[in-house]
Design a protein around this motif. Structure first.
Motif, PDB file in Angstrom:
ATOM      1  N   THR A  33       0.813  -1.208   0.000  1.00  0.00           N
ATOM      2  CA  THR A  33       0.000   0.000   0.000  1.00  0.00           C
ATOM      3  C   THR A  33       0.853   1.267   0.000  1.00  0.00           C
ATOM      4  O   THR A  33       0.416   2.302  -0.499  1.00  0.00           O
ATOM      5  CB  THR A  33      -0.953   0.022   1.209  1.00  0.00           C
ATOM      6  N   THR A  34       2.051   1.198   0.569  1.00  0.00           N
ATOM      7  CA  THR A  34       2.979   2.328   0.566  1.00  0.00           C
ATOM      8  C   THR A  34       4.399   1.786   0.548  1.00  0.00           C
ATOM      9  O   THR A  34       4.700   0.787   1.211  1.00  0.00           O
ATOM     10  CB  THR A  34       2.792   3.227   1.809  1.00  0.00           C
ATOM     11  N   ARG A  81      -2.572  -5.349   8.537  1.00  0.00           N
ATOM     12  CA  ARG A  81      -1.650  -4.366   7.961  1.00  0.00           C
ATOM     13  C   ARG A  81      -0.307  -4.503   8.655  1.00  0.00           C
ATOM     14  O   ARG A  81      -0.240  -4.546   9.893  1.00  0.00           O
ATOM     15  CB  ARG A  81      -2.200  -2.946   8.124  1.00  0.00           C
ATOM     16  N   ASP A 161      -0.810   4.824   7.035  1.00  0.00           N
ATOM     17  CA  ASP A 161       0.445   4.330   6.476  1.00  0.00           C
ATOM     18  C   ASP A 161       1.602   5.307   6.666  1.00  0.00           C
ATOM     19  O   ASP A 161       2.707   4.911   7.046  1.00  0.00           O
ATOM     20  CB  ASP A 161       0.295   4.063   4.968  1.00  0.00           C
ATOM     21  N   VAL A 165       5.240   3.815   7.863  1.00  0.00           N
ATOM     22  CA  VAL A 165       5.975   3.146   6.783  1.00  0.00           C
ATOM     23  C   VAL A 165       7.486   3.238   6.978  1.00  0.00           C
ATOM     24  O   VAL A 165       8.233   2.336   6.578  1.00  0.00           O
ATOM     25  CB  VAL A 165       5.558   3.703   5.399  1.00  0.00           C
ATOM     26  N   LYS A 389       2.561   4.885  -3.834  1.00  0.00           N
ATOM     27  CA  LYS A 389       1.295   4.287  -3.438  1.00  0.00           C
ATOM     28  C   LYS A 389       0.835   3.335  -4.537  1.00  0.00           C
ATOM     29  O   LYS A 389       0.025   3.690  -5.397  1.00  0.00           O
ATOM     30  CB  LYS A 389       0.237   5.383  -3.199  1.00  0.00           C
TER      31      LYS A 389
END
Length: 390
Positions: A33-34, A81, A161, A165, A389
């Motif tokens: 996702t990132t 996640r 995120d 991250v 992304k």
């Protein structure tokens, strides 16, 4: 799936490649996702890192959602996640048991190749050459994560995120750099560079008790960030003599602790040195620059510590060993022992309110990644940290 692939010096492309699959019971697959673009990715982009092969998927700062789980994994389930650290570590070898996770004995399938170059093999790393495992990286839509029972950390609900991250690399890397500097209360810490790792080294120096932090760079936006968000004093090495300025600022003693957060592609104020390096690089003969490390050793006070989180990819000439030895300096370096820091630094984010997202200047799609590499490599004003992304 789409993935950013290396095809040679200054040539990265978004290719269609096969989706990753579970290969071992301890694997998980995540939907990314990132994913950050790291300063050390530029060493690949600029042709510094040996054993890269055309088509290699790059990137080592990913996070995402678990979509498939190996049969031995009980720590995670589909839908979780997670942030994935860039080091791949087994968790049970001699080094992992001592929390020296970046030195894992088991995770690099090409350990013999690494040992030929380095004497011994470190851990395998995501997206960072075949010498270090040839593992596909995280600038992609999906990623296979080996040893997933040891590596990733689950993200608490409600945390976006962008706040977590950087637990994949640069926040722990900056923190370990400060920790390796042996900072004591009241110390003056000098940090070479104001890039992303340096920014977190600055933040971490304060966390560990520094009384004063001085950062050295030449890019205005990066220096502004170090001053405004990091509360650091700054030196522009193109306009000021770094050694003379640091001596003036410290009463002639020098900084107690010095951190080289630049590494292989540091720049010099000396135009002749820069010109010679430009000639070598034009001939595709990249040579690791030692300017920052040499200057840190020269400037550090007697009996002080020099910490090196900056990546070097080959032997370097010009390291002033005579100064290191005669001044009684301690030198500490290494890839970050990521899994050691994930839980405590997650607590700083969740419980203490520290927000690493201050470093982000660009958010881009995977398709925009090749242009983002160009901007980041050129140190364009306003381009400090790019997150993709997918």
């Amino acid at each position: 799936m789409k993935a950013l692939c290396w095809h040679g010096r200054h040539d990265v492309r978004v290719d269609n490649v096969p989706d990753p699959e579970i290969q071992d019971p301890r694997d998980v697959i995540i939907k990314v996702t990132t994913s950050g673009i790291c300063g050390s990715d530029l060493h690949l982009y600029n042709g510094y890192m040996p054993t890269m092969q055309s088509g290699d998927i790059i990137g080592h700062e990913p996070m995402g959602e678990v979509v498939e789980v190996g049969s031995a994994i009980t720590k995670f389930k589909k839908g979780d996640r997670v942030v994935v650290p860039f080091t791949i570590s087994c968790g049970s070898c001699f080094f992992c048991e001592r929390t020296l996770f970046s030195l894992c004995d088991e995770s690099n399938p090409n350990a013999e190749q690494a040992a030929t170059a380095l004497g011994h093999s470190p851990a395998g790393l995501f997206g960072f050459s075949h010498m270090l495992g040839g593992f596909p990286g995280g600038q992609a839509e999906y990623l296979r994560v080996p040893y997933a029972d040891v590596g990733p950390i689950k993200v608490p609900d409600g945390i976006e995120d962008d706040k977590v991250v950087f637990l994949s690399d640069i926040f722990p890397t900056g923190y370990m750099a400060a920790e390796n500097a042996d900072i004591e209360g009241g110390d003056t810490v000098a940090v070479w560079g104001c890039g992303p790792v340096a920014q977190f080294a600055i933040q971490s120096a304060w966390m560990l008790g520094a009384e004063r932090v001085i950062a050295i760079d030449r890019v205005a936006g990066r220096m502004d960030l170090a001053r405004q968000h990091g509360n650091a004093e700054t030196i522009n090495f193109e306009k000021q003599d770094v050694y003379e300025t640091l001596m003036e600022m410290t009463g002639g003693r020098g900084p107690d602790r010095c951190i080289d957060a630049v590494g292989a592609e540091s720049h010099a104020a000396n135009d002749l040195k820069e010109t010679l390096d430009d000639v070598r690089e034009a001939a595709h003969l990249p040579k690791n620059h030692v300017y920052s490390l040499a200057e840190a050793i020269k400037c550090c006070r007697k009996g002080g510590t020099v910490s090196v989180p900056g990546v070097y990819t080959s032997p370097v000439d010009g390291v002033p060993m005579h100064a290191l030895m005669n001044k009684g300096l301690t030198l500490k370096a290494g890839q970050t022992h990521m899994q050691r820091y994930l839980e405590p630094l997650m607590k700083k984010i969740v419980d203490d309110g520290f927000d690493p997202s201050f470093i982000i200047t660009q958010r881009a799609s995977l398709d925009e990644a090749p242009e983002m590499y160009k901007s980041f490599e050129a140190r364009e004003e306003g381009c400090i940290k790019v997150v993709l992304k997918p």
